[in-house]
Design a protein around this motif. Sequence first.
Motif, PDB file in Angstrom:
ATOM      1  N   TYR A 244      -1.894 -25.684 -47.613  1.00  0.00           N
ATOM      2  CA  TYR A 244      -1.961 -24.969 -46.339  1.00  0.00           C
ATOM      3  C   TYR A 244      -2.176 -23.475 -46.538  1.00  0.00           C
ATOM      4  O   TYR A 244      -2.299 -22.723 -45.590  1.00  0.00           O
ATOM      5  CB  TYR A 244      -0.676 -25.213 -45.535  1.00  0.00           C
ATOM      6  CG  TYR A 244       0.578 -24.817 -46.276  1.00  0.00           C
ATOM      7  CD1 TYR A 244       1.110 -23.541 -46.164  1.00  0.00           C
ATOM      8  CD2 TYR A 244       1.223 -25.714 -47.112  1.00  0.00           C
ATOM      9  CE1 TYR A 244       2.249 -23.172 -46.845  1.00  0.00           C
ATOM     10  CE2 TYR A 244       2.351 -25.360 -47.804  1.00  0.00           C
ATOM     11  CZ  TYR A 244       2.871 -24.092 -47.658  1.00  0.00           C
ATOM     12  OH  TYR A 244       3.992 -23.732 -48.359  1.00  0.00           O
TER      13      TYR A 244
ATOM     14  N   LEU B  51       0.167 -34.867 -45.150  1.00  0.00           N
ATOM     15  CA  LEU B  51       0.573 -34.777 -43.745  1.00  0.00           C
ATOM     16  C   LEU B  51       1.073 -33.370 -43.441  1.00  0.00           C
ATOM     17  O   LEU B  51       0.866 -32.845 -42.345  1.00  0.00           O
ATOM     18  CB  LEU B  51       1.679 -35.783 -43.425  1.00  0.00           C
ATOM     19  CG  LEU B  51       1.312 -37.268 -43.511  1.00  0.00           C
ATOM     20  CD1 LEU B  51       2.559 -38.116 -43.284  1.00  0.00           C
ATOM     21  CD2 LEU B  51       0.240 -37.619 -42.485  1.00  0.00           C
ATOM     22  N   LEU B  52       1.747 -32.781 -44.423  1.00  0.00           N
ATOM     23  CA  LEU B  52       2.247 -31.415 -44.256  1.00  0.00           C
ATOM     24  C   LEU B  52       1.081 -30.424 -44.304  1.00  0.00           C
ATOM     25  O   LEU B  52       0.918 -29.584 -43.410  1.00  0.00           O
ATOM     26  CB  LEU B  52       3.278 -31.138 -45.353  1.00  0.00           C
ATOM     27  CG  LEU B  52       4.111 -29.869 -45.269  1.00  0.00           C
ATOM     28  CD1 LEU B  52       5.426 -30.066 -46.017  1.00  0.00           C
ATOM     29  CD2 LEU B  52       3.383 -28.688 -45.854  1.00  0.00           C
ATOM     30  N   VAL B  53       0.259 -30.570 -45.325  1.00  0.00           N
ATOM     31  CA  VAL B  53      -0.879 -29.653 -45.483  1.00  0.00           C
ATOM     32  C   VAL B  53      -1.738 -29.645 -44.217  1.00  0.00           C
ATOM     33  O   VAL B  53      -2.168 -28.594 -43.747  1.00  0.00           O
ATOM     34  CB  VAL B  53      -1.710 -30.069 -46.710  1.00  0.00           C
ATOM     35  CG1 VAL B  53      -3.004 -29.261 -46.793  1.00  0.00           C
ATOM     36  CG2 VAL B  53      -0.886 -29.921 -47.992  1.00  0.00           C
ATOM     37  N   ALA B  54      -1.962 -30.837 -43.662  1.00  0.00           N
ATOM     38  CA  ALA B  54      -2.857 -30.964 -42.506  1.00  0.00           C
ATOM     39  C   ALA B  54      -2.107 -30.896 -41.180  1.00  0.00           C
ATOM     40  O   ALA B  54      -2.723 -31.043 -40.129  1.00  0.00           O
ATOM     41  CB  ALA B  54      -3.635 -32.274 -42.583  1.00  0.00           C
ATOM     42  N   ARG B  55      -0.785 -30.688 -41.218  1.00  0.00           N
ATOM     43  CA  ARG B  55       0.015 -30.711 -39.966  1.00  0.00           C
ATOM     44  C   ARG B  55      -0.294 -31.999 -39.212  1.00  0.00           C
ATOM     45  O   ARG B  55      -0.563 -31.997 -37.996  1.00  0.00           O
ATOM     46  CB  ARG B  55      -0.309 -29.558 -39.031  1.00  0.00           C
ATOM     47  CG  ARG B  55      -0.097 -28.164 -39.581  1.00  0.00           C
ATOM     48  CD  ARG B  55      -1.283 -27.632 -40.338  1.00  0.00           C
ATOM     49  NE  ARG B  55      -1.172 -26.162 -40.399  1.00  0.00           N
ATOM     50  CZ  ARG B  55      -1.494 -25.437 -41.434  1.00  0.00           C
ATOM     51  NH1 ARG B  55      -1.950 -26.008 -42.538  1.00  0.00           N
ATOM     52  NH2 ARG B  55      -1.369 -24.130 -41.380  1.00  0.00           N
ATOM     53  N   ALA B  56      -0.283 -33.077 -39.924  1.00  0.00           N
ATOM     54  CA  ALA B  56      -0.727 -34.359 -39.381  1.00  0.00           C
ATOM     55  C   ALA B  56       0.458 -35.293 -39.182  1.00  0.00           C
ATOM     56  O   ALA B  56       1.554 -35.043 -39.678  1.00  0.00           O
ATOM     57  CB  ALA B  56      -1.744 -34.992 -40.327  1.00  0.00           C
TER      58      ALA B  56
ATOM     59  N   PHE C  82       4.414 -30.263 -40.953  1.00  0.00           N
ATOM     60  CA  PHE C  82       4.150 -29.026 -40.219  1.00  0.00           C
ATOM     61  C   PHE C  82       4.205 -27.862 -41.191  1.00  0.00           C
ATOM     62  O   PHE C  82       4.724 -27.984 -42.305  1.00  0.00           O
ATOM     63  CB  PHE C  82       5.155 -28.827 -39.080  1.00  0.00           C
ATOM     64  CG  PHE C  82       6.522 -28.429 -39.543  1.00  0.00           C
ATOM     65  CD1 PHE C  82       7.359 -29.363 -40.127  1.00  0.00           C
ATOM     66  CD2 PHE C  82       6.969 -27.117 -39.431  1.00  0.00           C
ATOM     67  CE1 PHE C  82       8.615 -29.004 -40.580  1.00  0.00           C
ATOM     68  CE2 PHE C  82       8.231 -26.749 -39.882  1.00  0.00           C
ATOM     69  CZ  PHE C  82       9.054 -27.698 -40.454  1.00  0.00           C
ATOM     70  N   VAL C  83       3.646 -26.763 -40.773  1.00  0.00           N
ATOM     71  CA  VAL C  83       3.619 -25.552 -41.578  1.00  0.00           C
ATOM     72  C   VAL C  83       4.126 -24.422 -40.686  1.00  0.00           C
ATOM     73  O   VAL C  83       3.617 -24.211 -39.587  1.00  0.00           O
ATOM     74  CB  VAL C  83       2.187 -25.268 -42.071  1.00  0.00           C
ATOM     75  CG1 VAL C  83       2.106 -23.906 -42.745  1.00  0.00           C
ATOM     76  CG2 VAL C  83       1.738 -26.375 -43.036  1.00  0.00           C
TER      77      VAL C  83
ATOM     78  N   ASP D 184       2.145 -21.738 -38.577  1.00  0.00           N
ATOM     79  CA  ASP D 184       1.488 -22.069 -37.308  1.00  0.00           C
ATOM     80  C   ASP D 184       2.295 -21.593 -36.105  1.00  0.00           C
ATOM     81  O   ASP D 184       1.774 -21.544 -34.987  1.00  0.00           O
ATOM     82  CB  ASP D 184       1.293 -23.587 -37.175  1.00  0.00           C
ATOM     83  CG  ASP D 184       0.314 -24.134 -38.204  1.00  0.00           C
ATOM     84  OD1 ASP D 184      -0.407 -23.340 -38.825  1.00  0.00           O
ATOM     85  OD2 ASP D 184       0.282 -25.370 -38.381  1.00  0.00           O
TER      86      ASP D 184
END
Lengths: 336, 336
Positions: free
Chosen positions: A61, B265-270, A275-276, A279
């Motif tokens: 990210y 999933l974290l990297v992509a906020r997925a 999530f990051v 954002d």
Amino acid sequence: MQLINRQCRLAARPVGLPQPSDWTFADEAVADIGDGEFLVAVEYVSIDPAMRGWMNAARSYIPPVEIGAVMRAAAIGRVERSNHPDFPVGDHVSGAFGVQRYAVSDGRGVTKVDLDLASPAAHLGVLGLSGLTAYFGLLDIGKPRPGQTVVVSGAAGAVGSIAGQIARVHGCRTIGIAGGKAKCDWLVGDLGFDAAIDYKTEDVRRRLRDLAPDGVDVFFDNVGGDILDAVLVRLATHARVVISGAISQYNATEPVKGPANYLQLLVARASMTGFVIFDYAKRYAEGIDKLSEWLGSGDVRSQEDVVEATIDDFPDVLLRLFRGENTGKLVLALPR
Amino acid sequence: MQLINRQCRLAARPVGLPQPSDWTFADEAVADIGDGEFLVAVEYVSIDPAMRGWMNAARSYIPPVEIGAVMRAAAIGRVERSNHPDFPVGDHVSGAFGVQRYAVSDGRGVTKVDLDLASPAAHLGVLGLSGLTAYFGLLDIGKPRPGQTVVVSGAAGAVGSIAGQIARVHGCRTIGIAGGKAKCDWLVGDLGFDAAIDYKTEDVRRRLRDLAPDGVDVFFDNVGGDILDAVLVRLATHARVVISGAISQYNATEPVKGPANYLQLLVARASMTGFVIFDYAKRYAEGIDKLSEWLGSGDVRSQEDVVEATIDDFPDVLLRLFRGENTGKLVLALPR
């Protein structure tokens, strides 16, 4: 006076736990600051599990720290010289200053720190990205409702300890998973968790069956690996798994252990979401207001593990995280 | 006339692929029907990957088939005898009649089937639970928006082939993953998928990079395993992974292979979300209306792989699914 900027730089991409040979140290003369710039003397360096990810070349990210670059770190320091009207000498400021004694900034991404409100270490922890990660991750992604059961792994860490307390404030039954009796006692005795599971000596899956017989509504996961798998089989219907991190996997030399029980997401009609925190930048103020309020009322307690040491000690201090030695927020305090 | 009910019963819980010794067959005299009951002569048996899960003792979204019980199956049959005013003799009906020649029902969970609208096999496929799984899984969980990229695994199967076509109808760029050139040609040439990847001969990850350079917005996964891992590294920001199934893992004798790349999933906020079609029972009519409409307009095509065979052939027909031999909905058609 010519200031010398001691820096910790990334020398190589680690395989497994970072080794001394993955780092190099340099002394640079501090350059003159230009118009609109200021010089920060770094005093407190935030030590975060995410740092390990920043050292890898993999897609993530945020771009990786380049080989030869100063190691990225959130930090707090004092403005020493200033050509910037908003950041006068003597102010304390927070920003991504890196693992070094001095940083030059133009103010972008830098916020002022009110030391009357909380200590510098608390500003990096509960009022910093750790607290914000707990706040937005738990409430925005996890969406706990009063009376629901929230499980937090890495519960004695900087993020987990806050996430669990926010869950308690929201009227949830809160169960922490941590390593060792001292941490578990602290979670229940000092932070008001309803229960704690010592993953080093207890069977997490079995304990969860006893402690959460109706299942886990929200799992805030900082750890991954076997603990994630153990919680997946105990999910309640429509549960939310929040992927905050996976500290158990960051130093793996073998491929990451994916959650073998992920099909329980189907059985439980559950979701797993990453999530990051970056954002949420536009909503940081909301989070900090709330966390400050809870800190003031005593609803949320902050704990910092402040290690007084030098730039050269950073590699060792970082390893404390991965050994699970810290309780609460780990901070490197540099000599003034 | 005394009717004999040939039944396929579960004899043992399989380890890996179901073996002949996991099944037993029985002939029972068909009992007289009571008040409010009717007798169904089963004509078409739905063959579904989920059947493999029902044979396990593990906690799931539905109780396992008990040892000694008739194997659970959705099926379509003809009412042969009736003491129920709503289900007169001669009607065709759909229900969980099981792998047997005759079933007695009181009408609960049974719906009438309009053979003027579609064939019996299509009623089990596109207008049955397969189509409904595609419809609600893709639209309700995947939430694709026009212009987004949707990837479907098991794309030539009963659920995947419909999910991909619904995505196309919704204005999405649609990529199917299937095994073999014939299936891939069918997806693109006959069903209007934008592209197809043959996982048996192509590098899924690399092909996705070429076909979906901006990433995958929705992944509708019927397969799990390596294919799930390959797609996870190609997720677009805020992507949705829909866990419809994991046919690659159902017969695993080793522990399920969890998705090693789940931290993407974290990297992509997925998010990755499971669902169970039975939860949508109150909305089945909505789904069937829409699917019928698309079937009528030619926007969605249905394909059934109808195997004419006997109750005793059921174990072999089931294995065709796990060998990937079927294209479209696999149905066992019993002799009249």
